[in-house]
Structure formats: C-alpha cells, structure tokens
Design a protein around this motif. Structure first.
Motif, PDB file in Angstrom:
ATOM      1  N   ILE A  55      -1.244  -5.516   5.668  1.00 22.41           N
ATOM      2  CA  ILE A  55      -2.142  -4.764   5.225  1.00 22.41           C
ATOM      3  C   ILE A  55      -2.318  -3.269   6.724  1.00 22.41           C
ATOM      4  O   ILE A  55      -2.056  -1.769   6.795  1.00 22.41           O
ATOM      5  CB  ILE A  55      -3.831  -4.888   4.665  1.00 22.41           C
ATOM      6  CG1 ILE A  55      -3.049  -5.292   3.111  1.00 22.41           C
ATOM      7  CG2 ILE A  55      -4.464  -3.954   4.301  1.00 22.41           C
ATOM      8  CD1 ILE A  55      -4.550  -6.198   1.796  1.00 22.41           C
ATOM      9  N   ALA A  79       0.000   6.561  -0.202  1.00 20.06           N
ATOM     10  CA  ALA A  79       0.027   6.887  -1.013  1.00 20.06           C
ATOM     11  C   ALA A  79      -0.663   6.907  -1.727  1.00 20.06           C
ATOM     12  O   ALA A  79      -0.900   7.286  -3.404  1.00 20.06           O
ATOM     13  CB  ALA A  79       0.796   5.138  -1.151  1.00 20.06           C
ATOM     14  N   PHE A  80      -2.296   6.484  -1.280  1.00 22.89           N
ATOM     15  CA  PHE A  80      -3.109   6.186  -2.380  1.00 22.89           C
ATOM     16  C   PHE A  80      -4.412   6.882  -2.418  1.00 22.89           C
ATOM     17  O   PHE A  80      -5.565   7.676  -2.967  1.00 22.89           O
ATOM     18  CB  PHE A  80      -4.765   5.133  -2.326  1.00 22.89           C
ATOM     19  CG  PHE A  80      -3.359   3.846  -3.687  1.00 22.89           C
ATOM     20  CD1 PHE A  80      -3.302   3.635  -4.199  1.00 22.89           C
ATOM     21  CD2 PHE A  80      -2.622   2.705  -1.940  1.00 22.89           C
ATOM     22  CE1 PHE A  80      -2.805   2.223  -5.284  1.00 22.89           C
ATOM     23  CE2 PHE A  80      -1.851   1.915  -3.136  1.00 22.89           C
ATOM     24  CZ  PHE A  80      -1.792   1.531  -4.694  1.00 22.89           C
ATOM     25  N   GLU A  97       0.993   3.903   5.573  1.00 24.49           N
ATOM     26  CA  GLU A  97       1.520   4.357   4.488  1.00 24.49           C
ATOM     27  C   GLU A  97       0.971   3.529   3.090  1.00 24.49           C
ATOM     28  O   GLU A  97       0.857   4.560   2.189  1.00 24.49           O
ATOM     29  CB  GLU A  97       2.964   3.179   3.856  1.00 24.49           C
ATOM     30  CG  GLU A  97       4.090   3.178   5.379  1.00 24.49           C
ATOM     31  CD  GLU A  97       3.745   2.648   6.419  1.00 24.49           C
ATOM     32  OE1 GLU A  97       4.061   3.030   7.777  1.00 24.49           O
ATOM     33  OE2 GLU A  97       2.779   2.139   6.581  1.00 24.49           O
ATOM     34  N   ILE A  98      -0.070   2.457   3.087  1.00 25.45           N
ATOM     35  CA  ILE A  98      -1.562   2.769   1.972  1.00 25.45           C
ATOM     36  C   ILE A  98      -1.922   3.623   1.693  1.00 25.45           C
ATOM     37  O   ILE A  98      -2.302   4.715   0.191  1.00 25.45           O
ATOM     38  CB  ILE A  98      -1.888   1.404   2.338  1.00 25.45           C
ATOM     39  CG1 ILE A  98      -0.565   0.312   2.194  1.00 25.45           C
ATOM     40  CG2 ILE A  98      -2.245   1.075   1.413  1.00 25.45           C
ATOM     41  CD1 ILE A  98      -1.569  -0.911   2.613  1.00 25.45           C
ATOM     42  N   SER A  99      -2.418   3.892   3.055  1.00 24.98           N
ATOM     43  CA  SER A  99      -3.443   5.320   2.859  1.00 24.98           C
ATOM     44  C   SER A  99      -2.875   6.644   1.909  1.00 24.98           C
ATOM     45  O   SER A  99      -3.858   7.282   1.338  1.00 24.98           O
ATOM     46  CB  SER A  99      -4.419   6.028   4.480  1.00 24.98           C
ATOM     47  OG  SER A  99      -3.324   5.748   5.149  1.00 24.98           O
ATOM     48  N   ARG A 158      -4.808   7.490   9.044  1.00 27.55           N
ATOM     49  CA  ARG A 158      -4.288   7.082   8.542  1.00 27.55           C
ATOM     50  C   ARG A 158      -2.893   6.811   9.644  1.00 27.55           C
ATOM     51  O   ARG A 158      -1.850   6.873   9.995  1.00 27.55           O
ATOM     52  CB  ARG A 158      -2.918   8.075   7.536  1.00 27.55           C
ATOM     53  CG  ARG A 158      -3.085   8.661   6.659  1.00 27.55           C
ATOM     54  CD  ARG A 158      -2.621   9.413   5.892  1.00 27.55           C
ATOM     55  NE  ARG A 158      -3.903   9.775   4.270  1.00 27.55           N
ATOM     56  CZ  ARG A 158      -3.283  10.889   3.537  1.00 27.55           C
ATOM     57  NH1 ARG A 158      -2.392  11.934   3.432  1.00 27.55           N
ATOM     58  NH2 ARG A 158      -4.109  10.756   2.484  1.00 27.55           N
ATOM     59  N   GLN A 164       0.868  -1.862   7.233  1.00 31.49           N
ATOM     60  CA  GLN A 164       0.834  -0.697   6.559  1.00 31.49           C
ATOM     61  C   GLN A 164      -0.015   0.263   6.675  1.00 31.49           C
ATOM     62  O   GLN A 164       0.201   0.686   5.205  1.00 31.49           O
ATOM     63  CB  GLN A 164       1.311  -1.434   5.423  1.00 31.49           C
ATOM     64  CG  GLN A 164       2.633  -2.557   5.370  1.00 31.49           C
ATOM     65  CD  GLN A 164       4.104  -1.842   6.467  1.00 31.49           C
ATOM     66  OE1 GLN A 164       4.520  -0.395   5.597  1.00 31.49           O
ATOM     67  NE2 GLN A 164       4.414  -2.367   7.377  1.00 31.49           N
ATOM     68  N   TRP A 165      -0.831   0.105   7.015  1.00 24.72           N
ATOM     69  CA  TRP A 165      -2.272   1.395   6.309  1.00 24.72           C
ATOM     70  C   TRP A 165      -1.798   2.728   6.896  1.00 24.72           C
ATOM     71  O   TRP A 165      -2.359   3.487   5.178  1.00 24.72           O
ATOM     72  CB  TRP A 165      -3.604   1.248   7.650  1.00 24.72           C
ATOM     73  CG  TRP A 165      -4.752   1.449   6.522  1.00 24.72           C
ATOM     74  CD1 TRP A 165      -5.199   3.164   8.214  1.00 24.72           C
ATOM     75  CD2 TRP A 165      -5.294   1.211   5.121  1.00 24.72           C
ATOM     76  NE1 TRP A 165      -6.576   3.159   6.688  1.00 24.72           N
ATOM     77  CE2 TRP A 165      -6.927   1.998   5.160  1.00 24.72           C
ATOM     78  CE3 TRP A 165      -5.564   0.422   4.606  1.00 24.72           C
ATOM     79  CZ2 TRP A 165      -7.216   2.438   4.207  1.00 24.72           C
ATOM     80  CZ3 TRP A 165      -6.229  -0.004   3.061  1.00 24.72           C
ATOM     81  CH2 TRP A 165      -6.804   1.094   3.380  1.00 24.72           C
TER      82      TRP A 165
END
Length: 454
Positions: free
Chosen positions: A36, A46-47, A42-44, A53, A39-40
């Motif tokens: 996590i 995406a959402f 990409e995660i932040s 970021r 990949q934060w």
C-alpha cells in the motif's frame, strides 16, 4: 558422588505456546502495508484522495505498520487460540462476578508503574546516546506516548485487578516499597525491575532502527534491480531485517496478560545480561563489528567485491545470504506477539526452533562469516586476516555464551522447556549432532584413564 540422571527425553516435540499462524499473519499484514505504501500514488490518484500523491515513507507510515501487523495477530490469538483463557495468564475471568477492584491496591500498582516509568525516563535523560542519531526518533515516539500510556494505565490496572488470581503483582510490590508498606517482597521487586529494564532498554533500540529499513523497502525499485544479484540481494536482505525489526518491536510493546504475552520473568543471571547487552548499542559500538576491541572488518570488502565478475557465484551467494537472513527473521516472527530478549514468555518449539534451539544466533553468525569474509583482506596481509578471523570467532563465542545463559534461565523456569531442550538434544536436525559432539568431547576430557596392570 554419583552423576545426576540424564533428563528423560519425551516421545514427541512439546507443543509450542504460540501458534505458527500468529507470526505468519503479522508478516503477511506487514507485506500488505508495504505494498500500500509503495503504491500510494496510484491508489490516491484512482480514488482522488486528498494529500500528497507520493509513496508513504514517513514516520506515521512506519508506526502504522506496527499497528497493521499487530492487529491480526491479536485477533487470532484471542478468537482462535483463546490465549486469554490460559492459566498461564494468571487471570481467572470468573472472579469479575464476585470481586470488585480494591482502590488502595490499584493506587499502589499505578504508583509503582508510574514511578518505574519515571526512573526509565531519568535513565534516558542521563544517557547521552539516546539523544543523537537514530535514537532521537525513539525518544520522540516515547515522549509523545507517555501521557496516553499513563492515562490508559489507570483503567487497565483497575480492570485487571478484578480478575488476577494474585492481584498483588510485581508493580504492587514496587509501589508498596515506595509507599513504605511492610508487605512487599524483595524478590518480586527485583522481578519487576528486571522486566522494565529489559523493556526500557530494548524497546528504545528497536524503535530507533525502524525508519531506515522501512524507507529503504518502500522506495526500492525492484523492477530496475531484478537482474542485478547484488542490488536485489541487498534489497531482499533489507526486507528480511525490516520484518524482523517490526515484529520484534511489537513483541516489546504488547506485553499484556490478557494476551498471555506478559513477561513472566527476566533473566536473573548477570552473565546473561552481560552476554546480551554487549551485542547492542552503546556497548557494541566499542566492542563488536567496527568497535575498537573485536573489529573483524579491518581492511575487508564484502562478498560482492570478491565475487565480482562471476555472475553465477554472485547469484548463488546472494540467495544464500537472503536465506540466512530469512531464517533470522523467521526466528523472530515465530514468537508472534512474544519476542523479546532476556525474558521468559512461554516456550516456542515450532518453525526454525524445530531444527536448533537458537536459529537466530546460528543464522546471524553464519551470515557474518559469509558476507564479511574476514579471512580475505584488501591489504593481502596475513596478520590482518588472522586478526579478523580471531575477532569474529570471539563474537561467535559471545553468542554461544549468550545462548547458554538463556538456556539456563528457561531450564530453571519451565518443565516444558526442559522437555524441549532434551528432545532437541536427541532429535534436532542441527542440535542433536552438536550435542553428540559435545558429549563426546566432554567424555574424552573427564573419562578416567585406565590404570596399567601391575
């Protein structure tokens, strides 16, 4: 005088006090948290989450990693293993129906606990090494933590007072000593002091080394180094060490009776303390490794230097070092919530402890020989090589001494450990042949020579 009877060897290896699942859950959860954090961005994105970021590698991510790894271990221990119902906790939950907290007793316990923390804080203050380098992080964490810990200790002590089979615990005896009450017992006070000195010394050290490894793992570019045995090997070594440190730190923090993870006793032998403390800062700085006394790295280069140009050997050696470090990490997370030095917190017989009683020490010492290669020196001087080899042999001897003092402590505390000790001496893959060799050497030394016939 006749020799004592040898210990009876049990038919099977004793059952471990900790389920193997507990440590595995901690490691899997920790690896998920690493993913996590990496990949934060990409995660932040995406959402569409607020905030920077970028990969999460700050101190809050480091400390959150402890919580993420700890929670599933606690849940499994309580819901599946039901450790809170074991007699070894010293708790009888049925007492809550009939017993009320004793206000005077609780005040005495809390006073003893808070006074202990004040003493540890004083020791931190007067010890210069705690206020420089990586220790500054540990001191900041502990400073911020002390107020909530003090507040939470009040309901925790009151809650446990109702259900402890012996409510006058170690903290009560120390509090009674401070308040001048005559019922305190010196041995209980000593046990209390040893327990908290261990926690205070090692918890600060473990917390201090959390950030560097965590940051390195989160930011490692495994794709770019996948074809380089040296860089990939170093990255995987860092990952193993981070797993060891994260799970080990949890062990020092979660020493609670309801989890059956409390420290039942600290090592009472002075030799045990000397053997252990010599391996950690500040003592190690002047003695082992790059210290002035047992420096086994003078004019050396690591394995990558000596094997440069031999791609196959680099891959083989990197894999071997990663394997040794994985055994070292496994020896820590096999404890689940109970890892700590110089303590008795139950008996571990699964995982790498099926093969040797001291897998961490065996793998660590082998790692030093194979990574440093003290017998190879850049000066070509045989004197340097002899000195390095001698110093590393001395370090190995320290760890052997440390292992024996730990065994002496556990043999005196728990019949289950005595059974495990005997079983390993007869059946352990590594321990059994070493035991037979030792017995043979001792037999040669102490067997009387036959007298010539007259």
């Amino acid at each position: 005088m006749t020799a004592p009877d040898p210990p009876e060897i049990p038919a099977a290896r004793p059952v471990s006090d900790v389920s193997p699942v507990v440590g595995v859950l901690g490691v899997v959860s920790l690896l998920g948290w690493f993913a996590i954090c990496r990949q934060w961005p990409e995660i932040s994105t995406a959402f569409d989450l607020p905030g920077p970021r970028a990969r999460m590698d700050g101190v809050y991510a480091v400390l959150t990693g402890l919580v993420v790894a700890c929670l599933p271990m606690v849940v499994w221990s309580l819901l599946v293993d039901k450790v809170h119902l074991r007699p070894s906790t010293g708790i009888d939950w049925s007492l809550a129906r009939t017993r009320k907290p004793d206000a005077a007793r609780c005040v005495t316990k809390i006073a003893g606990l808070w006074a202990t923390w004040a003493i540890i804080a004083g020791l931190y203050c007067v010890s210069r090494w705690y206020w420089s380098g990586s220790y500054e992080f540990a001191m900041s964490v502990l400073t911020v933590s002390i107020v909530p810990l003090a507040v939470l200790s009040i309901p925790y002590v009151v809650w446990l007072d109702r259900v402890l089979v012996e409510p006058r615990d170690h903290a009560w005896h120390f509090g009674a000593l401070l308040s001048g009450r005559g019922e305190w017992d010196l041995e209980e006070v000593k046990k209390h002091g040893r327990t908290w000195l261990i926690k205070g010394f090692f918890a600060a050290f473990m917390i201090s080394i959390l950030p560097p490894g965590f940051v390195a793992v989160v930011n490692a570019d495994f794709g770019a180094i996948a074809g380089d045995p040296v860089q990939l090997g170093v990255a995987l070594l860092q990952l193993m060490f981070v797993i060891d440190v994260q799970i080990g730190t949890i062990g020092y923090i979660v020493t609670m009776r309801p989890l059956d993870a409390h420290i039942r006793s600290g090592n009472p032998f002075l030799a045990g303390w000397l053997a252990a403390l010599i391996c950690y800062p500040p003592f190690v700085w002047g003695i082992i490794g790059n210290g002035l006394v047992l420096n086994y790295e003078t004019n050396t280069r690591d394995w990558a230097y000596w094997f440069a140009g031999n791609e196959v050997l680099l891959w083989v050696w990197a894999a071997w070092l990663v394997f040794l470090t994985a055994i070292y990490a496994w020896a820590t997370f096999a404890f689940g919530l109970r890892f700590s030095n110089l303590t008795y917190r139950g008996v571990i017989t699964h995982g790498p402890y099926r093969f040797t009683r001291h897998p961490a020490y065996v793998s660590k010492n082998l790692f030093w020989w194979c990574s440093v290669m003290p017998f190879l020196v850049t000066t070509g001087s045989p004197v340097d090589a002899i000195r390095n080899v001698f110093c590393l042999l001395c370090v190995n001897a320290i760890y052997y001494w440390r292992a024996r003092t730990e065994e002496a402590h556990l043999l005196a505390e728990d019949p289950k450990y005595r059974e495990y000790h005997a079983w390993m001496g007869a059946h352990g893959l590594i321990t059994a042949p070493l035991t037979r060799l030792t017995d043979w050497i001792v037999g040669l030394r102490f067997t009387p020579r036959a007298q010539p016939a007259e």
